[in-house]
Every structure is written in C-alpha cells, then in structure tokens.
Design an enzyme around this catalytic site. Structure first.
Site, PDB file in Angstrom:
ATOM      1  N   SER A 136      -5.697 -54.509 -39.472  1.00  0.00           N
ATOM      2  CA  SER A 136      -5.464 -53.622 -38.343  1.00  0.00           C
ATOM      3  C   SER A 136      -6.669 -52.709 -38.183  1.00  0.00           C
ATOM      4  O   SER A 136      -7.046 -52.011 -39.117  1.00  0.00           O
ATOM      5  CB  SER A 136      -4.197 -52.806 -38.640  1.00  0.00           C
ATOM      6  OG  SER A 136      -4.003 -51.831 -37.661  1.00  0.00           O
ATOM      7  N   LYS A 162      -5.880 -57.277 -35.485  1.00  0.00           N
ATOM      8  CA  LYS A 162      -5.103 -56.399 -34.597  1.00  0.00           C
ATOM      9  C   LYS A 162      -5.979 -55.221 -34.235  1.00  0.00           C
ATOM     10  O   LYS A 162      -6.600 -54.618 -35.104  1.00  0.00           O
ATOM     11  CB  LYS A 162      -3.851 -55.944 -35.337  1.00  0.00           C
ATOM     12  CG  LYS A 162      -3.198 -54.689 -34.790  1.00  0.00           C
ATOM     13  CD  LYS A 162      -1.788 -54.579 -35.303  1.00  0.00           C
ATOM     14  CE  LYS A 162      -1.487 -53.235 -35.897  1.00  0.00           C
ATOM     15  NZ  LYS A 162      -0.106 -53.155 -36.383  1.00  0.00           N
ATOM     16  N   LYS A 164      -6.061 -51.484 -32.188  1.00  0.00           N
ATOM     17  CA  LYS A 164      -5.256 -50.423 -31.592  1.00  0.00           C
ATOM     18  C   LYS A 164      -5.787 -50.143 -30.192  1.00  0.00           C
ATOM     19  O   LYS A 164      -7.012 -50.163 -29.973  1.00  0.00           O
ATOM     20  CB  LYS A 164      -5.344 -49.156 -32.439  1.00  0.00           C
ATOM     21  CG  LYS A 164      -4.804 -49.331 -33.865  1.00  0.00           C
ATOM     22  CD  LYS A 164      -3.301 -49.264 -33.899  1.00  0.00           C
ATOM     23  CE  LYS A 164      -2.784 -49.315 -35.328  1.00  0.00           C
ATOM     24  NZ  LYS A 164      -1.312 -49.158 -35.379  1.00  0.00           N
ATOM     25  N   ASP A 189      -2.053 -53.245 -30.531  1.00  0.00           N
ATOM     26  CA  ASP A 189      -0.963 -52.318 -30.848  1.00  0.00           C
ATOM     27  C   ASP A 189      -1.165 -51.046 -30.040  1.00  0.00           C
ATOM     28  O   ASP A 189      -2.194 -50.379 -30.169  1.00  0.00           O
ATOM     29  CB  ASP A 189      -0.972 -52.010 -32.350  1.00  0.00           C
ATOM     30  CG  ASP A 189       0.215 -51.157 -32.778  1.00  0.00           C
ATOM     31  OD1 ASP A 189       1.073 -50.831 -31.920  1.00  0.00           O
ATOM     32  OD2 ASP A 189       0.297 -50.809 -33.974  1.00  0.00           O
ATOM     33  N   GLU A 214       2.013 -55.038 -29.260  1.00  0.00           N
ATOM     34  CA  GLU A 214       2.939 -54.312 -30.119  1.00  0.00           C
ATOM     35  C   GLU A 214       3.273 -52.944 -29.538  1.00  0.00           C
ATOM     36  O   GLU A 214       2.376 -52.200 -29.145  1.00  0.00           O
ATOM     37  CB  GLU A 214       2.289 -54.166 -31.506  1.00  0.00           C
ATOM     38  CG  GLU A 214       3.189 -53.507 -32.526  1.00  0.00           C
ATOM     39  CD  GLU A 214       2.525 -53.416 -33.903  1.00  0.00           C
ATOM     40  OE1 GLU A 214       1.490 -54.073 -34.128  1.00  0.00           O
ATOM     41  OE2 GLU A 214       3.054 -52.684 -34.741  1.00  0.00           O
ATOM     42  N   ASP A 239       7.932 -52.264 -32.984  1.00  0.00           N
ATOM     43  CA  ASP A 239       7.606 -51.622 -34.261  1.00  0.00           C
ATOM     44  C   ASP A 239       8.404 -50.317 -34.338  1.00  0.00           C
ATOM     45  O   ASP A 239       9.522 -50.293 -34.880  1.00  0.00           O
ATOM     46  CB  ASP A 239       6.077 -51.401 -34.316  1.00  0.00           C
ATOM     47  CG  ASP A 239       5.601 -50.637 -35.541  1.00  0.00           C
ATOM     48  OD1 ASP A 239       6.419 -50.326 -36.408  1.00  0.00           O
ATOM     49  OD2 ASP A 239       4.392 -50.344 -35.649  1.00  0.00           O
ATOM     50  N   LYS A 263       8.821 -52.301 -40.985  1.00  0.00           N
ATOM     51  CA  LYS A 263       8.248 -51.408 -41.992  1.00  0.00           C
ATOM     52  C   LYS A 263       9.393 -50.926 -42.852  1.00  0.00           C
ATOM     53  O   LYS A 263      10.387 -50.392 -42.350  1.00  0.00           O
ATOM     54  CB  LYS A 263       7.527 -50.241 -41.323  1.00  0.00           C
ATOM     55  CG  LYS A 263       6.209 -50.699 -40.715  1.00  0.00           C
ATOM     56  CD  LYS A 263       5.451 -49.604 -40.046  1.00  0.00           C
ATOM     57  CE  LYS A 263       4.192 -50.175 -39.416  1.00  0.00           C
ATOM     58  NZ  LYS A 263       3.752 -49.388 -38.258  1.00  0.00           N
ATOM     59  N   GLY A 291       1.912 -51.902 -41.742  1.00  0.00           N
ATOM     60  CA  GLY A 291       1.405 -51.009 -42.775  1.00  0.00           C
ATOM     61  C   GLY A 291       1.465 -49.558 -42.344  1.00  0.00           C
ATOM     62  O   GLY A 291       1.510 -49.254 -41.151  1.00  0.00           O
TER      63      GLY A 291
HETATM   64 MG   LIG Z   1       2.399 -50.589 -34.911  1.00  0.00          MG
END
Ligand SMILES: [Mg+2]
Length: 368
Positions: A136, A162, A164, A189, A214, A239, A263, A291
């Site tokens: 990520s 991934k 952000k 995400d 996400e 998420d 998570k 994570g």
């Molecule tokens: Mg997330």
C-alpha cells in the site's frame, strides 16, 4: 486456562517514512501492546491498532487504554477461559471499542494456541502455508516519487500495488501510473474521501482496469455504496464500512460492494473475523486483509487470519523493514517475491524482542 496477569505497554515507534492517506499524514505510531499470562506463565500478545488521534475510527490510544483498564481487563482477569470464543460473552455488555477488544482477545488467542501447542493459524482454522501480499503506497506530492515507489515494489515482487487517492489526486494520478505500468495488478483506496456527487469522477476510473476501488464513500453509507456500485464496472471493496458480521451481511444483501477488506481490529477481534470470513466464503465475496501500519505483533496476527481459505486476494502485510528500522519481533516479517510463509510454531510464531518493546514503551501497567 486462568488469566493470571495482563500487562499493557503504550508504545511509540517512529516509522521510516511518513505515510499519507486522505485522513492525514502519520510518522509516529502510537499504539498499545497487550500481554496476557496464564497459570503456567505462558505469554500471549496482542496489538491495539489505535492511532494518537481518532482519525480512522472513533477510538484513539488513550481511549482504548482506558477501556482496557477500566472494563475489559477486569472482566476477564482471574477467569478460567477454555476457548477464546468465550470472550465475546464477557465483552458483550460494553459497546463498540473494537480495537481495544480485539487487542485483548488477540493476546488470548495467541496464549490459547501456545497452550494447545499449535500455531495461531491452525487454531483459527487456517489452511494455507503461504500467503500472497501486495503493498500500500501513500499519497505523494510528487508523481515521480510515486512512480519510483511503484517501480521498486514491483521489482521486489509484491503481488499488487495499492495507491491511496483523494479528490484532486485521483484520475490523473492513476492515468499516469497506468501509462508507466500498463499491466500491474493495481487498485486504489479512497479512505472515504468521496460522496455520490463525485460519481462522474469515480466512473472515469473504470477505464483503468483496476482490481477494485476501496472505500470510496463514508463508513455508514451502505445504501450510497450500493447506488454507486450499480454505476461502476470496477468492484467496490468495503473497508471502513465493515465493523461487524451484521455490517458484512447487510452490505452483501444490499450489493454495496463485491469485495471485503477485513481488519481484525476494526471488527473487534479474531472470533468476529472468522464469522465474517465464513459468511463471505458462502456468499462468494473475495476477501483480503488490510493493514493498520502495525508492528510485528499485529502483522503476525494478520498473517494468521490470512491463512484462511477465502482470503483469496493479496493483502497489505508488507515486510517489517518497509515501515521500521527495527521491529519488535524476531525474526522480522520478511516478504520474499510477494509471498509470506505462515509460521507453524505455536502461537503467533514470532519471538517478542522485549528489549525493543521496552525501548519504545512510554507507559506500562500490570494487572494481577
Ligand atoms: Mg483502506
């Protein structure tokens, strides 16, 4: 087994690099470690994946500490626990506070596995011996930094990238990434940074062959996510929306998304995580494990839950060395060619480096 003693450690660890999401930037991780001991003096460890400020969910380090100290630890201290499933009954009167509950429950799961002389993975019902992981990458001011990070992580063998995103740092960034890396498994995400007003922006992302988008919308917005999913070809992954078995059940029924990022902390612990896993398995909803910038202890718990069969997509459990100069477990978590081995030794399968724990501890409290 009797829970004879519980120790809390408030930890501050500085990450190697700052990590930016749509919630803000973090470099100093503040969290809690929970150690439980039984009558044979075996120890189990759990990590409370809080942050200093309540930016991810409503809990933060000091609130979780208080919750553990005043309610959760007294509810189980000196009790005879046959199986970690029982903890749900002790914790049920206390609303939410999932990160705190999960930390104490996780420590007891580790202790239980050790007392049974089996790995945590096996105790949870895991079957995989190797798991696939992705990485990520935070938001970067400079696109070249992001492209370089992707190049390095792809060369290291991570199974998916991934990135952000947030409004203003989205379509153009993804386009640039795709121009440079047309074939990598890529997902984005949003950490709840959008609303239904942004549907046109989000629809533009359909052209980039993303594995998923996400959490585009706010955590409580299952109905809006369902509306958005009907507009998008790209699967939505939930998420922050999934705090419990019921959230997962309702999200699936409404069609709010097609993938779940689980998570352990957010859903209140491993027992709930298994229930959600089993539901998603029945409903053909693929999962992966996200994570929370964990230390090695939290990472070890993530590896164990990911060994269950329906975690079919690469998770976020990168190497310890991605985040820390020195982790608090031995050996450190080491991803090789995008793969992690699931430990077979009892419990979480990593030794705790107590010198390193104490070096990073600002406050500790013993309950016995
Ligand atoms: Mg997330």
């Amino acid at each position: 087994m009797i829970i004879e003693e519980v120790n809390l450690y408030k930890i501050k660890m500085k990450m190697k690099h700052p990590f930016t999401t749509s919630f803000g930037t973090e470099q100093n991780r503040e969290f809690i470690l929970v150690q439980v001991k039984n009558e044979s003096d075996l120890s189990g460890w759990g990590e409370c994946v809080t942050t200093e400020r309540p930016l991810y969910i409503e809990e933060f380090t000091d609130s979780s500490w208080l919750m553990l100290e005043k309610f959760l630890i007294p509810s189980i201290l000196k009790k005879n626990i046959e199986h970690p499933n029982q903890l749900q009954d002790y914790f049920r009167p206390y609303k939410r506070n999932h990160l705190a509950k999960s930390a104490l429950e996780g420590a007891i799961w580790d202790l239980y596995a050790k007392s049974e002389n089996i790995s945590l993975s096996k105790a949870l019902g895991g079957t995989k011996s190797t798991i696939e992981v992705g990485v990520s990458l935070g938001i970067e001011e400079n696109i070249d930094n992001l492209l370089n990070n992707i190049r390095v992580k792809t060369e290291e063998g991570y199974k998916r990238i991934k990135i952000k995103i947030k409004p203003g740092k989205d379509v153009e960034v993804i386009e640039e990434v795709r121009n440079h890396f047309p074939d990598i498994p890529l997902m984005v995400d949003a950490n709840s940074a959008y609303t239904l007003k942004d549907v046109d922006t989000l629809k533009q992302m359909d052209q980039f062959d993303l594995m998923m988008i996400e959490q585009p919308l706010t955590a409580g917005d299952l109905i809006d996510h369902a509306k958005l999913q009907r507009e998008l070809k790209t699967p939505i992954c939930l998420d922050e929306s999934i705090h419990s078995f019921n959230d997962a059940r309702q999200a699936i029924e409404l069609g709010s998304g097609k993938i779940i990022n689980l998570k352990i902390g957010r859903v209140g612990g491993l027992t709930q995580a298994i229930k959600i896993h089993d539901l998603c398995n029945e409903e053909n909803i693929p999962m992966w494990c996200g994570g929370m910038l964990e230390s090695g202890i939290g990472r070890a718990h993530n590896i164990a839950i990911t060994s269950l069969t329906n975690f079919t997509l690469p998770g976020d459990t990168a190497s310890s060395s991605r985040y820390w100069d020195k982790d608090i477990i031995q050996p450190e978590v080491r991803v090789e060619n995008g793969l992690l081995q699931v430990p077979e030794t009892p419990g979480i399968g990593f030794k705790i480096d107590m010198d390193e724990v104490l070096k990073n501890t600002s406050t500790t409290k013993c309950f016995n």
